[in-house]
Design a protein around this motif. Structure first.
Motif, mmCIF file in Angstrom:
data_model
loop_
_atom_site.group_PDB
_atom_site.id
_atom_site.type_symbol
_atom_site.label_atom_id
_atom_site.label_comp_id
_atom_site.label_asym_id
_atom_site.label_seq_id
_atom_site.Cartn_x
_atom_site.Cartn_y
_atom_site.Cartn_z
ATOM 1 N N LEU A 5 0.819 -1.214 0.000
ATOM 2 C CA LEU A 5 0.000 0.000 0.000
ATOM 3 C C LEU A 5 0.853 1.264 0.000
ATOM 4 O O LEU A 5 0.495 2.264 -0.631
ATOM 5 C CB LEU A 5 -0.955 -0.016 1.199
ATOM 6 C CG LEU A 5 -2.048 -1.080 1.143
ATOM 7 C CD1 LEU A 5 -2.850 -1.092 2.438
ATOM 8 C CD2 LEU A 5 -2.950 -0.892 -0.061
ATOM 9 N N PHE A 6 2.004 1.225 0.681
ATOM 10 C CA PHE A 6 2.911 2.372 0.690
ATOM 11 C C PHE A 6 3.459 2.631 -0.717
ATOM 12 O O PHE A 6 3.519 3.780 -1.160
ATOM 13 C CB PHE A 6 4.054 2.140 1.685
ATOM 14 C CG PHE A 6 5.036 3.279 1.743
ATOM 15 C CD1 PHE A 6 4.679 4.480 2.325
ATOM 16 C CD2 PHE A 6 6.300 3.136 1.203
ATOM 17 C CE1 PHE A 6 5.575 5.534 2.376
ATOM 18 C CE2 PHE A 6 7.203 4.181 1.252
ATOM 19 C CZ PHE A 6 6.852 5.385 1.836
ATOM 20 N N LEU A 7 3.845 1.565 -1.429
ATOM 21 C CA LEU A 7 4.347 1.723 -2.799
ATOM 22 C C LEU A 7 3.260 2.262 -3.725
ATOM 23 O O LEU A 7 3.532 3.107 -4.586
ATOM 24 C CB LEU A 7 4.890 0.394 -3.319
ATOM 25 C CG LEU A 7 6.165 -0.100 -2.639
ATOM 26 C CD1 LEU A 7 6.526 -1.494 -3.127
ATOM 27 C CD2 LEU A 7 7.313 0.874 -2.840
ATOM 28 N N LEU A 8 2.035 1.803 -3.538
ATOM 29 C CA LEU A 8 0.925 2.346 -4.325
ATOM 30 C C LEU A 8 0.699 3.821 -4.020
ATOM 31 O O LEU A 8 0.399 4.611 -4.916
ATOM 32 C CB LEU A 8 -0.359 1.557 -4.070
ATOM 33 C CG LEU A 8 -0.415 0.155 -4.674
ATOM 34 C CD1 LEU A 8 -1.705 -0.538 -4.258
ATOM 35 C CD2 LEU A 8 -0.278 0.195 -6.176
ATOM 36 N N CYS A 9 0.871 4.191 -2.761
ATOM 37 C CA CYS A 9 0.721 5.590 -2.351
ATOM 38 C C CYS A 9 1.773 6.468 -3.030
ATOM 39 O O CYS A 9 1.450 7.535 -3.553
ATOM 40 C CB CYS A 9 0.838 5.684 -0.831
ATOM 41 S SG CYS A 9 0.824 7.355 -0.188
ATOM 42 N N ILE A 10 3.012 6.009 -3.028
ATOM 43 C CA ILE A 10 4.088 6.768 -3.678
ATOM 44 C C ILE A 10 3.790 6.921 -5.166
ATOM 45 O O ILE A 10 3.922 8.001 -5.738
ATOM 46 C CB ILE A 10 5.452 6.086 -3.447
ATOM 47 C CG1 ILE A 10 5.861 6.238 -1.984
ATOM 48 C CG2 ILE A 10 6.524 6.664 -4.357
ATOM 49 C CD1 ILE A 10 7.087 5.459 -1.596
ATOM 50 N N ASN A 11 3.369 5.818 -5.802
ATOM 51 C CA ASN A 11 3.028 5.863 -7.224
ATOM 52 C C ASN A 11 1.906 6.857 -7.480
ATOM 53 O O ASN A 11 1.955 7.639 -8.428
ATOM 54 C CB ASN A 11 2.636 4.472 -7.723
ATOM 55 C CG ASN A 11 2.197 4.506 -9.159
ATOM 56 O OD1 ASN A 11 2.933 4.928 -10.032
ATOM 57 N ND2 ASN A 11 0.967 4.090 -9.397
ATOM 58 N N GLY A 76 -10.526 -7.075 -0.526
ATOM 59 C CA GLY A 76 -10.028 -5.739 -0.844
ATOM 60 C C GLY A 76 -8.750 -5.789 -1.664
ATOM 61 O O GLY A 76 -8.584 -5.026 -2.626
ATOM 62 N N ILE A 77 -7.850 -6.694 -1.318
ATOM 63 C CA ILE A 77 -6.590 -6.821 -2.057
ATOM 64 C C ILE A 77 -6.858 -7.257 -3.498
ATOM 65 O O ILE A 77 -6.296 -6.709 -4.437
ATOM 66 C CB ILE A 77 -5.655 -7.821 -1.354
ATOM 67 C CG1 ILE A 77 -5.186 -7.255 -0.013
ATOM 68 C CG2 ILE A 77 -4.453 -8.163 -2.227
ATOM 69 C CD1 ILE A 77 -4.490 -8.268 0.868
ATOM 70 N N ALA A 115 -12.109 -0.945 -2.688
ATOM 71 C CA ALA A 115 -11.072 -1.907 -2.314
ATOM 72 C C ALA A 115 -10.301 -1.433 -1.082
ATOM 73 O O ALA A 115 -10.058 -2.210 -0.144
ATOM 74 C CB ALA A 115 -10.120 -2.128 -3.489
ATOM 75 N N ILE A 116 -9.938 -0.167 -1.073
ATOM 76 C CA ILE A 116 -9.191 0.377 0.077
ATOM 77 C C ILE A 116 -10.057 0.337 1.333
ATOM 78 O O ILE A 116 -9.575 -0.008 2.420
ATOM 79 C CB ILE A 116 -8.686 1.805 -0.239
ATOM 80 C CG1 ILE A 116 -7.629 1.734 -1.352
ATOM 81 C CG2 ILE A 116 -8.114 2.468 1.012
ATOM 82 C CD1 ILE A 116 -7.243 3.074 -1.931
ATOM 83 N N LEU A 117 -11.333 0.662 1.198
ATOM 84 C CA LEU A 117 -12.231 0.593 2.360
ATOM 85 C C LEU A 117 -12.370 -0.833 2.881
ATOM 86 O O LEU A 117 -12.392 -1.052 4.107
ATOM 87 C CB LEU A 117 -13.607 1.155 2.014
ATOM 88 C CG LEU A 117 -13.700 2.672 1.935
ATOM 89 C CD1 LEU A 117 -15.083 3.086 1.443
ATOM 90 C CD2 LEU A 117 -13.394 3.310 3.275
ATOM 91 N N GLY A 122 -11.432 -4.690 6.962
ATOM 92 C CA GLY A 122 -10.902 -6.001 7.317
ATOM 93 C C GLY A 122 -9.828 -5.911 8.374
ATOM 94 O O GLY A 122 -9.787 -6.714 9.312
ATOM 95 N N SER A 123 -8.978 -4.911 8.259
ATOM 96 C CA SER A 123 -7.917 -4.714 9.262
ATOM 97 C C SER A 123 -8.499 -4.331 10.614
ATOM 98 O O SER A 123 -8.069 -4.837 11.650
ATOM 99 C CB SER A 123 -6.933 -3.640 8.788
ATOM 100 O OG SER A 123 -6.322 -4.039 7.591
#
Length: 130
Positions: A5-11, A76-77, A115-117, A122-123
């Motif tokens: 998720l961090f890599l997706l955020c940077i992208n 979600g993933i 998906a993010i929600l 889930g978390s």
């Protein structure tokens, strides 16, 4: 999960996919293979999809049965990976589905945010169980 998720955020913030698309397009024009781009784009999408599917299967095997406790997160993933594939395809002018509107929202927005929600819910759900 956090690294993914961090890599997706940077992208998302740096818009790296647009930079990559433009760089490859410039290279294709410079080296004379631009007219073959459609078949190469289809191959790229297929390889990306297979790579994601392989990664999800390996992760599922690695996590053994613990995935059952995180079903909502897994949904979600999978939806987020589906969104990524659809977005990658849309950069190559295959926007047939993702630009449709349902209930006033574009499908790609609903898929990404949904998906993010699901991952967040889930978390949080798993955190309550601990």
């Amino acid at each position: 999960m956090a690294v993914f998720l961090f890599l997706l955020c940077i992208n998302k913030q740096l818009d790296l996919q647009s930079w990559l698309t433009q760089t490859i397009k410039d290279s294709a024009l410079a080296h004379g293979w631009y007219e073959h781009r459609r078949s190469l784009q289809a191959a790229f999408i297929a390889i990306l999809g297979l790579g994601m599917m392989f990664t999800l299967v390996v992760l599922r095997i690695f996590l053994a049965n613990s995935w059952r406790q995180h079903k909502l997160t897994w949904v979600g993933i999978v939806l987020l990976c589906t969104f990524i594939l659809m977005r990658a395809a849309s950069f190559h002018h295959l926007d047939l589905f993702i630009n449709h509107h349902i209930l006033g929202f574009r499908v790609n927005v609903m898929l990404e945010i949904g998906a993010i929600l699901l991952i967040i819910l889930g978390s949080l759900n798993n955190k309550k169980r601990m």
